[in-house]
Design a protein around this motif. Structure first.
Motif, PDB file in Angstrom:
ATOM      1  N   LYS A 294       0.832  -1.196   0.000  1.00 18.06           N
ATOM      2  CA  LYS A 294       0.000   0.000   0.000  1.00 18.06           C
ATOM      3  C   LYS A 294       0.869   1.249   0.000  1.00 18.06           C
ATOM      4  CE  LYS A 294      -3.400  -2.502  -0.177  1.00 18.06           C
ATOM      5  NZ  LYS A 294      -2.977  -2.998  -1.486  1.00 18.06           N
TER       6      LYS A 294
ATOM      7  N   LEU B  72      -3.010   8.466   4.012  1.00 14.99           N
ATOM      8  CA  LEU B  72      -2.802   8.034   2.628  1.00 14.99           C
ATOM      9  C   LEU B  72      -1.357   8.232   2.200  1.00 14.99           C
ATOM     10  CD1 LEU B  72      -5.966   9.630   0.951  1.00 14.99           C
ATOM     11  CD2 LEU B  72      -5.701   7.299   1.788  1.00 14.99           C
ATOM     12  N   GLY B  73      -0.714   9.244   2.775  1.00 15.27           N
ATOM     13  CA  GLY B  73       0.665   9.508   2.394  1.00 15.27           C
ATOM     14  C   GLY B  73       1.403  10.197   3.530  1.00 15.27           C
TER      15      GLY B  73
ATOM     16  N   PRO C 294      -1.164  -5.780   6.679  1.00 12.78           N
ATOM     17  CA  PRO C 294      -0.640  -6.773   5.737  1.00 12.78           C
ATOM     18  C   PRO C 294      -0.888  -8.203   6.202  1.00 12.78           C
ATOM     19  CG  PRO C 294       0.951  -5.020   6.060  1.00 12.78           C
ATOM     20  CD  PRO C 294      -0.161  -4.755   7.019  1.00 12.78           C
TER      21      PRO C 294
ATOM     22  N   ILE D   8       0.457   3.376   6.980  1.00 10.63           N
ATOM     23  CA  ILE D   8      -0.384   3.187   5.797  1.00 10.63           C
ATOM     24  C   ILE D   8      -0.721   1.702   5.625  1.00 10.63           C
ATOM     25  CG2 ILE D   8      -0.463   3.391   3.279  1.00 10.63           C
ATOM     26  CD1 ILE D   8       1.286   5.923   3.602  1.00 10.63           C
ATOM     27  N   GLU D   9       0.282   0.846   5.758  1.00  9.27           N
ATOM     28  CA  GLU D   9       0.019  -0.592   5.613  1.00  9.27           C
ATOM     29  C   GLU D   9      -0.998  -1.075   6.641  1.00  9.27           C
ATOM     30  OE1 GLU D   9       0.699  -2.784   3.443  1.00  9.27           O
ATOM     31  OE2 GLU D   9       2.304  -1.936   2.257  1.00  9.27           O
TER      32      GLU D   9
ATOM     33  N   ASP E 150      -7.220  11.284   4.380  1.00  3.11           N
ATOM     34  CA  ASP E 150      -8.514  11.202   3.703  1.00  3.11           C
ATOM     35  C   ASP E 150      -9.598  11.746   4.631  1.00  3.11           C
ATOM     36  OD1 ASP E 150     -10.852  10.614   2.435  1.00  3.11           O
ATOM     37  OD2 ASP E 150     -10.329   8.532   1.968  1.00  3.11           O
TER      38      ASP E 150
ATOM     39  N   PRO F 182      -8.834  -0.749   5.414  1.00  5.51           N
ATOM     40  CA  PRO F 182      -8.118  -0.650   6.697  1.00  5.51           C
ATOM     41  C   PRO F 182      -7.780  -2.021   7.276  1.00  5.51           C
ATOM     42  CG  PRO F 182     -10.424  -0.176   7.022  1.00  5.51           C
ATOM     43  CD  PRO F 182     -10.250  -0.404   5.548  1.00  5.51           C
TER      44      PRO F 182
ATOM     45  N   ARG G 199      -7.905   8.821   7.492  1.00  7.73           N
ATOM     46  CA  ARG G 199      -6.983   7.714   7.252  1.00  7.73           C
ATOM     47  C   ARG G 199      -5.732   8.231   6.550  1.00  7.73           C
ATOM     48  NH1 ARG G 199      -8.206   2.940   8.328  1.00  7.73           N
ATOM     49  NH2 ARG G 199     -10.436   3.228   8.155  1.00  7.73           N
TER      50      ARG G 199
ATOM     51  N   GLY H 290       3.441   6.363   0.041  1.00 10.95           N
ATOM     52  CA  GLY H 290       2.013   6.487  -0.231  1.00 10.95           C
ATOM     53  C   GLY H 290       1.751   7.620  -1.205  1.00 10.95           C
ATOM     54  N   LEU H 291       0.585   8.223  -1.041  1.00 19.06           N
ATOM     55  CA  LEU H 291       0.112   9.232  -1.977  1.00 19.06           C
ATOM     56  C   LEU H 291       0.762  10.583  -1.656  1.00 19.06           C
ATOM     57  CD1 LEU H 291      -2.199   8.900  -4.118  1.00 19.06           C
ATOM     58  CD2 LEU H 291      -3.722   9.921  -2.427  1.00 19.06           C
TER      59      LEU H 291
ATOM     60  N   TYR I  12      -6.508   0.363  -2.442  1.00 16.00           N
ATOM     61  CA  TYR I  12      -5.634   1.186  -1.626  1.00 16.00           C
ATOM     62  C   TYR I  12      -6.097   1.347  -0.180  1.00 16.00           C
ATOM     63  CZ  TYR I  12      -2.369   4.821  -0.551  1.00 16.00           C
ATOM     64  OH  TYR I  12      -1.362   5.538   0.020  1.00 16.00           O
TER      65      TYR I  12
ATOM     66  N   GLY J 298      -3.372   0.598   7.872  1.00 17.65           N
ATOM     67  CA  GLY J 298      -4.651   1.291   7.743  1.00 17.65           C
ATOM     68  C   GLY J 298      -4.891   2.266   8.885  1.00 17.65           C
ATOM     69  N   ALA J 299      -3.815   2.892   9.383  1.00 13.51           N
ATOM     70  CA  ALA J 299      -3.954   3.789  10.536  1.00 13.51           C
ATOM     71  C   ALA J 299      -4.668   5.077  10.136  1.00 13.51           C
ATOM     72  CB  ALA J 299      -2.572   4.116  11.093  1.00 13.51           C
ATOM     73  N   VAL J 300      -5.346   5.685  11.092  1.00 11.05           N
ATOM     74  CA  VAL J 300      -5.933   7.005  10.908  1.00 11.05           C
ATOM     75  C   VAL J 300      -5.104   7.991  11.727  1.00 11.05           C
ATOM     76  CG1 VAL J 300      -8.229   6.109  10.443  1.00 11.05           C
ATOM     77  CG2 VAL J 300      -7.572   6.628  12.791  1.00 11.05           C
TER      78      VAL J 300
ATOM     79  N   ARG K 220      -4.510  -9.055   5.435  1.00  9.09           N
ATOM     80  CA  ARG K 220      -4.738  -9.226   3.997  1.00  9.09           C
ATOM     81  C   ARG K 220      -4.187 -10.574   3.534  1.00  9.09           C
ATOM     82  NH1 ARG K 220      -2.334  -3.726   3.759  1.00  9.09           N
ATOM     83  NH2 ARG K 220      -0.785  -4.426   2.231  1.00  9.09           N
TER      84      ARG K 220
ATOM     85  N   ARG L  51     -11.570  -0.858  11.189  1.00  9.57           N
ATOM     86  CA  ARG L  51     -10.354  -1.677  11.031  1.00  9.57           C
ATOM     87  C   ARG L  51     -10.716  -3.160  11.033  1.00  9.57           C
ATOM     88  NH1 ARG L  51      -5.143  -2.138  11.760  1.00  9.57           N
ATOM     89  NH2 ARG L  51      -4.926   0.099  11.623  1.00  9.57           N
TER      90      ARG L  51
END
Lengths: 469, 440
Positions: free
Chosen positions: A345, A410-411, B147, A430-431, A402, B144, A408, A361-362, B141, A433-435, B150, B171
């Motif tokens: 990601k 993104l970059g 790895p 990012i991997e 985001d 949440p 979240r 990331g982005l 992308y 999925g942290a906010v 997933r 999450r």
């Protein structure tokens, strides 16, 4: 008939940071592995003439810079004396230690290492021309192409020892009085700083409107400010129209925003790298290569030829060692029959200049180009206690978030000393999925530069402890 | 050289177990197949044996721990006697996970239970390294999910993007993926049965002192399994009595045969034999329903579960191919299985694959009851207590020994008249044992 994983024979072509991890992982999964590279040990460009030697030299360069800056702290040191032979030997020792270590690891895994060059005779057979001149024929259940990339040369550049590429620049033949960097990308800027620190007057010429094309402009600005002081000149939106060798050096004619001619002792061409798939006999296989020279692969890094995989620089952008390593592991697992996929990601990019630039990331620009509504928060290192104690208040930490999804992450982007180490937290965020709240409510050690990540995340909620807008 | 001993695969759908007893300590020398630990699964207590000879280095689990398949429980130093293969071969018993699922599995996701995430399975053949249509793809992308999550979802064939995350901000955890996989398998039945959320319990302490105790694993699993069956299966129970006066005479006459063989010829054993024969004649009682594919699965084998009450809870050992065994053989097997169950020595093989269950409360008391079907079977026969009764036969009142029988069946598959015919056939066969030879 089904085949046992343990009886599969895998051949990996290329021993760089994609090839050797692929070979090691395949061996660890129980397969029989042959690794082919023309160097005495695995390592590839990364270890022999890329990441590692350049970082060894940058370490020396950083010390020279710090020695000059420490005067502001009331400490005066005499101008450093540079023993170029010793510096070069030290760099070679680093390479020898690391590549020798990889050779040991190869033996311990009972991997067959062939020093030579391999070509496909057909989709199931390889001919290996060994470094001693003999040839061997190999068959395989699966092959992994990991032949990497090569520096792009300027077609009109004279064939002269005054014209360097990244490989010859690392040889450190001498310290030229003046040097032109053709190309303002990360390879050129890193090496340019090495030479500038050693005493060369360095000029950069870049066709694009900014250095480090593709990187976040807010991060590049921090580096550019430093380079303006360190370098002789930076010519943007300018291209090199002609190069001519004269007794005094290389005469360069510029076109574009900066017009005119100038002579340099040496020039370093660092205009990019191109995938290196030309010499492995792909024409004898069904492997498909795109118009840019990259081998076309699927999510498992499988080429159009079912038993042939490709990883690393030869299999697509970004051309980064750590991306190649990840792909190597994916390919090995795919061959073992595991349900695996190339699924990052975020891939961190680091420019090991001083200050370092790092992002993953982005980027803000990418988000805007994609028409995506993002929130960007920024924490200037001038508000960081740790940065101030280091005398380095020029850095910045930025988050691309985001706003429609709980902020979240993104970059993440950073500029400043140590950014390359700090970016790992951003990649993990990012991997995972942290906010922003996850970062803001994770205790970061004080006083460290890592707090800038926490505070940039706090800014997303409108209030950072040490910075108000 | 130190070797890790991981919890091996113990059977289908078993992911975690509880360690009930650690049988070795650091420094102990063990021989191959020596039991190292006693563990309790949802079904049974079993002993986990050593792979190889060696010396125990360290014990990483203790009594009461929950352990997952693949988790390291002990480390060993291999003795000189142990084969000295390459270190990778010994330290990595990790099996390659499943190959990419067949496309039919993707089209009918509910048609089969998911394989356990790491069940050993051979890699796809070399001749077919490319499976482009069913290879997993990168996740989008902004899912949440870490790895590791997933990767796990990919391995068990779940699209992580459709999993509902239970964590903060949606999450997704590994447990969420497991829950999703489980729900996917059970979804059609849940829709059929509907579901009502469990209301919170009142504060019982308002009315006096209480004690809260943790459920044993078997109790918890029984509770879950019974709720599942009760929630999914529309049960019908019918009752009748069989006249066993004559059969009981025969039973007493031939009891010694069973004793000699090491069994005990009880009325339950004889009923089991009759039931096994009945299942051959009434195949829909020896079936399962797949609502996902709208198919009925007829089993070509008769494996009779016999409910046994033990100190640890209810277990149902299975007499495999009961239709091919005579009464003496069945009696011997029931005695052996019941003893193993009570001793906690039962093996998973002894508990799996049942097609119909017999449950006997007759040794305690009672006439009729409403047994709950052992899902995914479709019927269960309950045996009550035989009693002498006054019965009218040919206009005369006679004293006969009557055995109460209760048959529950799954009305989705079996109608009332079918159930009555099945029970009627069993009663006839009990009353006229010769019928078994004529028709069974």
């Amino acid at each position: 008939m089904e085949t046992d994983v343990n009886s599969k024979h895998i051949v990996v072509i290329g021993g760089g940071p994609g090839g050797y991890p692929a070979a090691f992982h395949a061996a660890d999964l129980g397969m029989q592995v042959t690794l082919i590279d023309d160097a005495p040990n695995p390592g590839g460009v990364c270890l022999y003439r890329g990441c590692i030697p350049s970082k060894a030299l940058l370490h020396a360069a950083a010390f020279i810079n710090e020695a000059s800056e420490i005067a502001e702290w009331g400490i005066t040191v005499s101008k450093p004396q540079i023993d170029l032979d010793k510096l070069r030997a030290r760099k070679e020792a680093v390479i020898a230690k690391l590549t020798g270590g990889l050779g040991q690891l190869t033996k311990q895994r009972k991997i067959t290492y062939l020093q030579g060059r391999a070509r496909f005779a057909d989709p199931k057979t390889l001919t290996v021309t060994m470094s001693d001149g003999t040839t061997q024929t190999l068959t395989f259940d699966a092959a992994i192409i990991a032949t990497g990339s090569q520096p792009i040369h300027l077609p009109f550049a004279p064939d002269s020892p005054r014209v360097l590429d990244s490989t010859t620049a690392l040889d450190l033949a001498d310290i030229p009085a003046s040097m032109l960097l053709v190309g303002g990308g990360y390879i050129g800027l890193e090496l340019g700083q090495v030479y500038a620190s050693l005493g060369s007057r360095v000029t950069v010429v870049e066709m694009m409107p900014a250095l480090l094309p593709g990187a976040d402009a807010a991060l590049v600005r921090v580096l550019a400010a430093k380079l303006k002081k360190q370098f002789e000149a930076i010519h943007l939106k300018t291209r090199v129209a002609a190069l001519d060798e004269t007794p005094e050096g290389i005469a360069v004619r510029f076109e574009g925003k900066h017009e005119g001619s100038e002579t340099f002792d040496k020039i370093l061409v660092a205009v990019g790298r191109r995938p290196d798939a030309g010499n492995v006999g792909l024409e004898n296989t069904g492997v498909v290569v795109d118009e840019k020279g990259f081998i076309t692969v699927d999510a498992q890094r499988r080429t159009a030829e079912p038993a042939i995989y490709a990883i690393g620089d030869v299999a697509g952008q970004p051309m980064l060692a750590h991306k190649a390593t990840y792909e190597g592991k994916v390919a090995a697992e795919a061959i073992a029959g595991m349900k695996t996929v190339y699924d990052p990601k975020a891939i961190p990019g680091v420019v090991f200049t001083d200050p370092e630039i790092a992002w993953c990331g982005l980027t803000e620009a990418e988000a805007k180009a994609a028409g995506r509504d993002v929130k960007v928060t920024s924490f200037p290192w001038a508000a960081s206690g740790r940065a101030t104690t280091l005398g380095r208040s020029d850095g910045v930490t930025r988050l691309v978030l985001d706003p429609t999804d709980n902020h979240r992450v993104l970059g993440v982007g950073m500029a400043g000393p140590g950014a390359g180490e700090l970016i790992a937290e951003g990649t993990l965020a990012i991997e995972m999925g942290a906010v922003a709240d996850d970062l803001a409510w994770t205790i970061h050690p004080h006083p460290t530069l890592s707090e800038t990540v926490m505070e940039a995340a706090e800014s997303a909620m409108g209030h950072s402890i040490h910075y108000t807008r | 050289m130190s070797t890790e001993f991981k919890l091996p695969e113990l059977g289908e759908n078993i992911e975690t177990i509880q360690v009930t007893r650690v049988l070795v300590s650091p420094g102990d020398s063990v021989v191959a197949d020596q039991p190292l630990l006693e563990v309790e699964t949802d079904k049974a207590t079993i002993e986990v044996p050593a792979d190889n000879a060696g010396t125990v280095d360290s014990v990483l689990v203790s009594d009461g721990d929950e352990v997952s398949v693949g988790q390291v429980m002990l480390t060993f130093t291999d003795s000189a006697a142990a084969p000295t293969a390459a270190p990778t071969a010994e330290t990595e018993p990790e099996p390659a996970p499943d190959p990419v699922p067949p496309t039919s599995d993707i089209r009918h996701p509910t048609s089969s239970l998911l394989p356990p995430p790491s069940s050993p399975s051979p890699a796809p053949p070399t001749s077919d390294l490319r499976l482009p249509t069913s290879s997993p793809s990168p996740t989008p992308y902004n899912v949440p999910a870490a790895p590791s999550v997933r990767r796990f979802a990919r391995e068990i064939g779940i699209d992580v993007t459709v999993v509902t995350g239970s964590g903060p901000n949606g999450r997704i955890s590994i447990d969420d993926v497991k829950t999703h996989a489980k729900q996917r398998n059970e979804a059609p039945a849940l829709v059929a049965a509907g579901s009502i959320a469990t209301p919170p319990l009142p504060d019982f302490e308002k009315w006096g002192a209480v004690e809260r105790k943790k459920m044993a694993v078997i109790r918890r699993k029984t509770a879950e399994h019974m709720s599942l069956s009760w929630g999914q299966v529309p049960h019908v129970t019918i009752f009748d009595k069989a006249d066993i006066t004559e059969l009981d005479v025969l039973r007493k006459r031939y009891a010694d045969h069973a004793v000699e063989a090491g069994g005990k010829l009880t009325m339950a054993v004889m009923v089991c034999k009759v039931v096994a024969a009945a299942l051959k004649r009434f195949p829909q009682f020896n079936a399962s329903i797949d609502m996902g594919t709208r198919e009925i699965i007829y089993k070509q084998y008769v494996n009779l579960g016999v409910a046994v009450s033990t100190e640890r809870g209810l277990v149902v050992p299975v007499i495999h191919n009961a239709d091919q065994k005579n009464m003496v053989a069945i009696s011997v097997e029931i005695s052996a299985l019941a003893q193993k169950a009570r001793d906690g020595k039962i093996q998973l093989d002894d508990l799996e694959g049942g097609t119909f269950t017999v449950t006997n409360l007759g040794r305690i008391c009672g006439t009729y009851f409403t047994p709950i079907i052992n899902y995914p079977e479709v019927a269960i026969l309950g045996i009550g207590r035989a009693q002498p009764e006054a019965i009218v036969r040919d206009g005369q009142i006679e004293m006969r020994t009557m055995l109460p029988l209760s048959l529950s069946f799954d009305h989705r598959l079996i109608d009332g008249s079918d159930g009555a015919r099945f029970l009627g056939w069993i009663i006839d066969a009990i009353q006229e044992p010769l019928l078994l030879s004529l028709q069974g």
